[in-house]
Design an enzyme around this catalytic site. Structure first.
Site, PDB file in Angstrom:
ATOM      1  N   ASP A  13     -12.818   3.904 -13.966  1.00  0.00           N
ATOM      2  CA  ASP A  13     -12.159   3.364 -12.782  1.00  0.00           C
ATOM      3  C   ASP A  13     -13.157   2.955 -11.708  1.00  0.00           C
ATOM      4  O   ASP A  13     -12.825   2.175 -10.808  1.00  0.00           O
ATOM      5  CB  ASP A  13     -11.178   4.399 -12.227  1.00  0.00           C
ATOM      6  CG  ASP A  13     -10.290   3.830 -11.133  1.00  0.00           C
ATOM      7  OD1 ASP A  13      -9.701   2.757 -11.359  1.00  0.00           O
ATOM      8  OD2 ASP A  13     -10.202   4.445 -10.056  1.00  0.00           O
ATOM      9  N   MET A  73      -4.698   2.913  -5.688  1.00  0.00           N
ATOM     10  CA  MET A  73      -4.804   1.665  -4.928  1.00  0.00           C
ATOM     11  C   MET A  73      -6.137   0.951  -5.126  1.00  0.00           C
ATOM     12  O   MET A  73      -6.345  -0.124  -4.574  1.00  0.00           O
ATOM     13  CB  MET A  73      -4.610   1.961  -3.440  1.00  0.00           C
ATOM     14  CG  MET A  73      -3.225   2.468  -3.087  1.00  0.00           C
ATOM     15  SD  MET A  73      -1.927   1.258  -3.438  1.00  0.00           S
ATOM     16  CE  MET A  73      -2.406  -0.068  -2.326  1.00  0.00           C
ATOM     17  N   ARG A  74      -7.036   1.525  -5.912  1.00  0.00           N
ATOM     18  CA  ARG A  74      -8.340   0.892  -6.060  1.00  0.00           C
ATOM     19  C   ARG A  74      -8.213  -0.483  -6.706  1.00  0.00           C
ATOM     20  O   ARG A  74      -8.954  -1.412  -6.372  1.00  0.00           O
ATOM     21  CB  ARG A  74      -9.283   1.787  -6.861  1.00  0.00           C
ATOM     22  CG  ARG A  74     -10.693   1.202  -6.995  1.00  0.00           C
ATOM     23  CD  ARG A  74     -11.671   2.161  -7.638  1.00  0.00           C
ATOM     24  NE  ARG A  74     -12.045   3.221  -6.706  1.00  0.00           N
ATOM     25  CZ  ARG A  74     -11.795   4.499  -6.910  1.00  0.00           C
ATOM     26  NH1 ARG A  74     -11.168   4.890  -7.993  1.00  0.00           N
ATOM     27  NH2 ARG A  74     -12.165   5.404  -6.033  1.00  0.00           N
ATOM     28  N   ALA A  75      -7.281  -0.632  -7.640  1.00  0.00           N
ATOM     29  CA  ALA A  75      -7.110  -1.927  -8.311  1.00  0.00           C
ATOM     30  C   ALA A  75      -6.740  -3.017  -7.313  1.00  0.00           C
ATOM     31  O   ALA A  75      -7.249  -4.142  -7.396  1.00  0.00           O
ATOM     32  CB  ALA A  75      -6.036  -1.807  -9.394  1.00  0.00           C
TER      33      ALA A  75
END
Length: 665
Positions: A193, A274-276
């Protein structure tokens, strides 16, 4: 100094080049993970990128590459006086898979500490990579202790070193680029990730393109400098375009319509966290700047999704990466904003690396939900206890969290998460005199050994007079990965569809556990008249899961053949990797049929494992109101232990599954 292969001379691999260039434009994108088979120019392209990165200003004499415009106030070499700086190329630092923790984060300068009594810090690779590129080839083989340190540095933008009385913090913001061959195993989800983008690469199947690859490689090998000179103009053009895109980047507008498309896309593909969303926003902005635009269009959002989401939508380690492009287009069209209502089905900026994504096919197998039949699979139905014909492959039941099965004693194998082991990394348990070269100094024990002799050695200054005999090696204990060899009974006695589905679910659960614990795995199956090595020992747990999915059942139960084949696999693997200890997981109901005295022959084969001290566990698959207890007897012959399918679950009654015990033959 070796002349690198020019970036613009790489043939094809448009997605790979685009992902690298976007990170050169905006390092905030978060790096690139390059997945693909060997020999696909992964490492060549990454190493060539460093020549295109614009030069940077650094504080003169600073070992931590501080920016003179905004130097790090906590820099160990600070505080820095304004004005003095130098301009140099951005560094590309390679992190070897076998690097030590000290090499990565830095360590106390032991020589100065002992001889001068001074606490001095020697920077590591994270300091060298600050404001540059940190490249990890075969990143999926990186040891867990190094992965943990990388995760911390990537999350905080700084490296913290606390050891041997030294506390140091320095900035560590870098472009993380990793390459890997998925056949050798997957990445931990946490590290996966952390990569902003991911790219799947494969060798071209077009003869003309393959010819051009060979032609350019041979020309480069004959005269690297002359070959690079022929591409100098193209290299300069791309370098200038990167500089222009960096200057344009702050002016790029990410409108509400594009933001809505980004959020809707991430929600539609059910990515975690929420990183995407953030990575997609940064990638789309970088795409617009790379194309020379100040507005983010739907085509930028689409391309950003193809680069940023495939590795984030994997729900478990066995899911294939990739996106459903039809679903992506439908989502973009449904939530299209005023910025652009008509996503381009074939987007991508012109110029080097301007191609579209390479999504994989939908990973959901098509069929009736019960079978994934081979063309040669036989008819379904209830099998006879033995001698039944081949049955079609059934789908595994839902996996579950298993109890930990471990090998007794303390090993010295490759770092992992299963069994106790003496390792180079782990908690310090004591000290000893070094045997051979000193690798891990136990400072307190060394000082304690040297202290009584200082007056006799004529010590007069602050430094400690230390001799070779005083040095002490730290002994450390951690966890190792094992070779987990699955030996699966696929005979007619196991072929009841409900039972085989549960058996496959149990093996799949153990494979998931092996993936998380960094084990090697192998798969031996037996049915009919013989046993087969369905998968030789490998780090690719995905491959084992794929073999399991298509495993048919039926026929007699050659239990002895399965055990003998497994014993032979372990014998060969012991020659290749003698430090890695095996754990045999035999999945069977204990029945043996076919040939003369099949039960006695199976017992003799099982005693070979006990004689070799191989740790083993029998997963008892016997069902029904009347049970013969054959699996338990087989476990006794193996010198191991037996557990039922229900007892294998981590949430079953505590203590039913214990560490595998070695027993005397």
């Amino acid at each position: 100094m070796t002349t690198p292969f020019p970036f613009t001379a790489v043939v094809g691999q448009d997605d790979l080049r685009l992902a690298l260039l976007l990170n050169a434009v905006s390092p905030a994108v978060g790096g690139v993970l390059v997945r693909g088979e060997k020999g696909t120019a992964k490492s060549t392209a990454v190493r060539a990128l460093s020549a295109l990165i614009p030069t940077l200003d650094v504080v003169s004499g600073c070992r931590f590459s501080c920016d003179p415009g905004s130097p790090d106030p906590g820099c160990p070499d600070g505080p820095h006086e304004p004005g003095a700086f130098e301009t140099r190329a951005a560094r590309m630092v390679e992190l070897p898979v076998g690097a030590s923790e000290d090499r990565l984060v830095g360590a106390l300068d032991i020589e100065r500490a002992l001889s001068e009594g001074v606490k001095a810090f020697e920077p590591g690779l994270l300091a060298d990579a600050h404001r540059g590129i940190l490249y990890v080839d075969e990143v999926n083989l990186l040891h867990d202790h190094l992965v943990d340190l990388l995760l911390d540095a990537a999350a905080m933008g700084a490296s913290y070193v606390e050891r041997e009385g030294v506390s140091v913090r320095h900035a560590a913001r870098f472009l993380l680029v990793g390459t890997m061959n998925p056949e050798e195993g997957e990445l931990r989800p946490q590290l996966l990730d952390r990569f902003g983008l991911t790219v799947e690469v494969a060798a071209s199947r077009e003869p003309d393109q393959r010819v051009e690859v060979v032609r350019r490689r041979l020309a480069y090998d004959d005269d690297p400098a002359a070959f690079a000179a022929r591409w100098a103009e193209e290299e300069a053009a791309v370098r200038a375009r990167i500089v222009a895109a960096r200057e344009l980047l702050p002016s790029v507008r990410l409108g509400d319509g594009a933001l809505r498309q980004i959020a809707a896309t991430c929600a539609a593909f059910e990515v975690d966290g929420m990183r995407a969303d953030i990575v997609m926003a940064r990638t789309a902005t970088a795409l617009a700047a790379w194309a020379g635009r100040t507005d983010v269009l739907a085509e930028d959002v689409r391309q950003a999704a193809l680069l940023a989401l495939p590795h984030r939508r994997r729900r478990n380690p066995f899911d294939a990466p990739g996106l459903d492009e039809d679903k992506l287009d439908e989502t973009l069209e449904e939530f299209g904003g005023s910025d652009d209502d008509d996503p381009d089905p074939d987007p991508g900026p012109d110029g080097p690396g301007g191609g579209g994504g390479q999504p994989e096919p939908d990973d959901a197998p098509q069929g009736d939900g019960d079978t994934a039949a081979r063309p040669e699979a036989g008819e379904g139905g209830q099998p006879q206890p033995s001698g039944a014909g081949e049955q079609s492959a059934v789908r595994a039941s839902e996996p579950f969290r298993t109890k930990v099965l471990s090998v007794p004693g303390i090993g010295e194998g490759a770092a992992g998460r299963r069994s106790r082991a003496r390792t180079e990394h782990g908690r310090t348990t004591g000290a000893r005199r070094p045997r051979g070269a000193l690798t891990k100094l136990h400072l307190a024990a060394t000082v304690q050994a040297a202290a009584p002799h200082q007056r006799a050695r004529g010590r007069s200054g602050p430094g400690l007079v230390v001799r070779r005999d005083d040095l002490r090696q730290a002994t450390r204990e951690g966890r190792e990965g094992n070779l987990v060899l699955f030996v699966v009974d696929a005979s007619g006695s196991m072929a009841a569809r409900q039972r085989m589905s549960a058996v496959k679910g149990a093996v799949l659960s153990l494979l998931l556990d092996a993936y998380q614990r960094r084990d090697k795995v192998g798969l031996v199956t037996f049915r009919g008249t013989d046993a087969d090595v369905a998968l030789p020992p490998t780090s690719s747990v995905d491959a084992a899961a794929a073999r399991l999915e298509t495993l048919p059942t039926g026929g007699r139960t050659p239990l002895a053949a399965g055990l003998l084949r497994a014993h032979d696999v372990l014998r060969v693997e012991r020659l290749r990797d003698p430090a890695r200890r095996p754990l045999v997981v035999l999945v069977t109901d204990g029945r043996a049929t076919g040939g003369p005295e099949p039960v006695a022959l199976a017992g003799r084969a099982a005693r070979l494992f006990a004689a070799d001290g191989v740790a083993s566990v029998v997963v008892d698959c016997e069902s029904g109101p009347v049970r013969l207890g054959l699996a338990g007897r087989l476990a006794d012959e193996l010198g191991g232990t037996a557990v039922t399918l229900d007892e294998l679950r981590a949430d079953s009654i505590a203590g039913l599954v214990k560490d595998v015990q070695r027993r005397a033959a």
